[in-house]
Design an enzyme around this catalytic site. Structure first.
Site, PDB file in Angstrom:
ATOM      1  N   ASP A  58      -8.156  -6.092  12.859  1.00 28.66           N
ATOM      2  CA  ASP A  58      -9.487  -5.537  12.570  1.00 28.66           C
ATOM      3  C   ASP A  58     -10.542  -6.628  12.375  1.00 28.66           C
ATOM      4  O   ASP A  58     -11.740  -6.364  12.459  1.00 28.66           O
ATOM      5  CB  ASP A  58      -9.446  -4.640  11.324  1.00 28.66           C
ATOM      6  N   PHE A  67     -14.399  -2.620   0.923  1.00 32.05           N
ATOM      7  CA  PHE A  67     -15.347  -1.526   0.672  1.00 32.05           C
ATOM      8  C   PHE A  67     -15.368  -1.072  -0.785  1.00 32.05           C
ATOM      9  O   PHE A  67     -16.312  -0.414  -1.215  1.00 32.05           O
ATOM     10  CB  PHE A  67     -15.043  -0.331   1.588  1.00 32.05           C
ATOM     11  N   ARG A  83       0.837  -1.213   0.000  1.00 23.50           N
ATOM     12  CA  ARG A  83       0.000   0.000   0.000  1.00 23.50           C
ATOM     13  C   ARG A  83       0.868   1.257   0.000  1.00 23.50           C
ATOM     14  O   ARG A  83       0.537   2.262  -0.615  1.00 23.50           O
ATOM     15  CB  ARG A  83      -0.966   0.000   1.191  1.00 23.50           C
ATOM     16  N   GLU A 100     -18.845   5.027  -0.493  1.00 22.15           N
ATOM     17  CA  GLU A 100     -18.072   4.322  -1.531  1.00 22.15           C
ATOM     18  C   GLU A 100     -18.820   4.209  -2.854  1.00 22.15           C
ATOM     19  O   GLU A 100     -18.216   4.271  -3.921  1.00 22.15           O
ATOM     20  CB  GLU A 100     -17.664   2.931  -1.040  1.00 22.15           C
TER      21      GLU A 100
END
Lengths: 270, 316
Positions: free
Chosen positions: B115, B81, B8, B56
């Protein structure tokens, strides 16, 4: 630029084509095509800068038919403007046709974005308006939304972002005919007070009669003059407008006329 | 310990580099730019970055519109998402329109860690792979991610780029080039093939080292292009080695393993076993522990390769 009586003639001719092509196809959505016929005719024959001769001109005004099921209307208008030959209209919804049951950007000249899954068009229109502004173009983007379609959450995501980004080059129109497939919009899922909702989202809201060319054209002019926020025309319309036995009849949302009904309808639209 | 960089991070850096070279490149994010690293682009080109908030569906549609107006948008969010949550928006506004929109999903797979399952994308490649016109890419390291970003900007049609939150070993130098539809052999071998994507490529290399200790020669194939798939590198591996172990930080349903299975089956070729989530969701935990718990760690790849070879020798 056409004057009002010319626009009335064009929209009548367009209505005739809508009914002829949906009956020839044996299916389609005539009701919502007729309710928005005067608005979209005004856009293409008076308000918008566009030309079939230069369909990719970056400076063109763009139109997104978010209520994609009303594509017979868009097809009739694009054919009238010579984006493709009128003979194609008789191939609506047929196999290998350039005229799909819902708009297809890659098959139909003049269609800016594929639509048909409700709620998506205003987001696309926002993106075009952002891109055009970034490129310092003068072009404007218009987007037609159905009243039933206004139940989709994405419409309100887009409404929020258009106001946030102050997209005064964007103009939405709500075709508020108060009918959707399962019945009256007010009974299926009430969207009123729709004008107040748009105001609360930060838009310049103009409430008009969607069948009065003076009101429609003046509203587009006002929208152009409005700076710092997007404009929405909340247009009161009549589903099936122009054919007495179709007006305000829910059943004509997604049903073509029979040959006999078509004959009667065309008689009324002479 | 070799150098480690999260893909990322490389995505954000490459996007900022690309933005410098191409003024048509724009970026969008949905309130996660600091995590997806599109914030690196945003800091450099604020006027070409669009913060879309936690919305989104609208971000995907707006990206489509920007492409229609001639821009080259990169829309990013967590992989869950910007794929499953907005599947119909991607399907109609981007894939059916066949627009040059690049979608980047960060935080893919168990590598997302603590998460938990809601934030671990484990079906994203599967669902994006079903869409006509859509390419699906899962880069293995920093250099490959940078090459993917530049190649995607040039590519006609939509691209889904899958990155990870976790830092991963650097495998390639800056001369490494990604091409759509191409895999590459990172370590050659003759007994068994390990075909991996993303974070699993370095695990496959470690498994190959374990196998080497037992005189088993494993070929490790990097498969960053899930769609289009490099069919020839797979068929070659199937004929030149005893079989293939696919390795992905994703469900075994619909991703790299499925794509390889389809290729092998349609060509009446080869033996396959798949490493990945087996019809379950992930859960909270340290990625290292999660890979072990869900049989996706280096040892699991090693065991899977050994079992495949044993099965084959039993057949002969």
């Amino acid at each position: 630029m056409s004057n009002n009586s010319e626009l009335a003639d064009i929209s009548k001719a367009v209505r005739r084509e809508v009914l002829k092509m949906t009956t020839a196809a044996g299916s389609g959505h005539p009701g919502g095509s007729l309710s928005s016929a005067d608005i979209v005719t005004s856009l293409y024959f008076s308000e918008m800068k566009q030309s079939a001769k230069n369909p990719n001109d970056p400076e063109r005004d763009k139109f997104i038919l978010s209520k994609g099921h009303a594509c017979p209307l868009l097809y009739a208008i694009l054919a009238e403007l010579e984006y493709f030959p009128k003979e194609e209209l008789s191939n609506l919804r047929k196999i290998s046709s350039m005229l799909q049951g819902h708009p297809d950007r890659n098959k139909t000249p003049g269609v800016e974005s594929s639509t048909g899954s409700l709620g998506q068009g205003l987001s696309v229109a926002c993106g075009i308006a952002l891109g055009d502004r970034l490129s310092k173009r003068k072009s404007r983007t218009y987007c037609l939304i159905g009243c039933g379609e206004s139940q989709e959450g994405q419409v309100w995501e887009a409404a929020m972002s258009a106001a946030h980004y102050k997209l005064d080059n964007l103009c939405a129109i709500v075709d508020n005919n108060n009918l959707q497939i399962d019945g009256k919009t007010s009974e299926v899922m009430n969207i009123e007070p729709i004008a107040d909702k748009w105001k609360a989202f930060g838009w310049n809201v103009l409430e008009i009669d969607g069948h009065n060319f003076n009101e429609i054209l003046n509203a587009f002019k006002e929208a152009r003059a409005c700076k710092g926020k997007p404009t929405v025309l909340v247009a009161k319309t009549v589903k099936g407008k122009g054919v007495s036995f179709m007006e305000n009849v829910c059943g004509y949302h997604g049903m073509a006329l029979t040959a006999e009904e078509l004959e009667r309808a065309l008689e009324e639209l002479k | 310990m070799s150098e480690e960089i999260a893909t990322r991070q490389s995505y954000g850096e490459a996007l900022a580099d690309l933005g410098e070279r191409n003024p048509d490149v724009v970026a969008l994010d949905a309130d996660l730019s600091k995590s997806t690293k599109s914030a690196i682009f945003a800091a450099k080109f604020p006027e070409r970055f669009f913060e879309m908030g936690v919305a989104e569906a609208n971000m995907i549609g707006t990206a489509a519109g920007l492409a229609i107006s001639g821009k080259i948008p990169f829309a990013s969010s967590f992989a869950v998402f910007c794929t499953g949550r907005v599947f119909d928006q991607v399907r109609v506004s981007i894939a059916y329109n066949n627009l040059n929109v690049n979608i980047c999903g960060s935080h893919s797979g168990l590598a997302t860690g603590a998460d938990g399952a809601t934030h671990q994308a484990t079906e994203d490649m599967a669902i994006m792979r079903t869409l006509p016109n859509m390419s699906v890419v899962c880069p293995a390291d920093s250099a490959e991610t940078k090459s993917v970003v530049f190649a995607s900007a040039e590519h006609k049609g939509p691209v889904y780029i899958r990155t990870t939150r976790l830092k991963t070993p650097v495998l390639f130098d800056s001369s490494h080039k990604f091409s759509f539809g191409k895999g590459n052999i990172v370590k050659d071998g003759t007994d068994v093939s390990l075909a991996a994507c993303g974070i699993m490529v370095s695990k496959a290399l470690d498994a190959a080292e374990l196998l080497k200790k037992e005189n088993i020669s494993a070929r490790v194939i990097n498969m960053p292009s899930i769609k289009p798939l490099d069919e020839s590198i797979i068929l070659k591996a199937a004929s030149e080695t005893q079989g293939i172990v696919s390795c992905e930080d994703h469900s075994i349903i619909g991703g790299l393993g499925s794509a390889i299975a389809e290729t092998l089956s349609e060509n009446n070729s080869g033996r396959l076993s798949r490493i990945g989530l087996r019809n379950v969701f992930g859960e909270s935990g340290d990625p290292k522990d999660l890979y072990k718990k869900f049989s996706m760690d280096v040892n699991s790849i090693y065991n899977s390769a050994k079992k495949l070879l044993q099965d084959r020798s039993g057949e002969q």
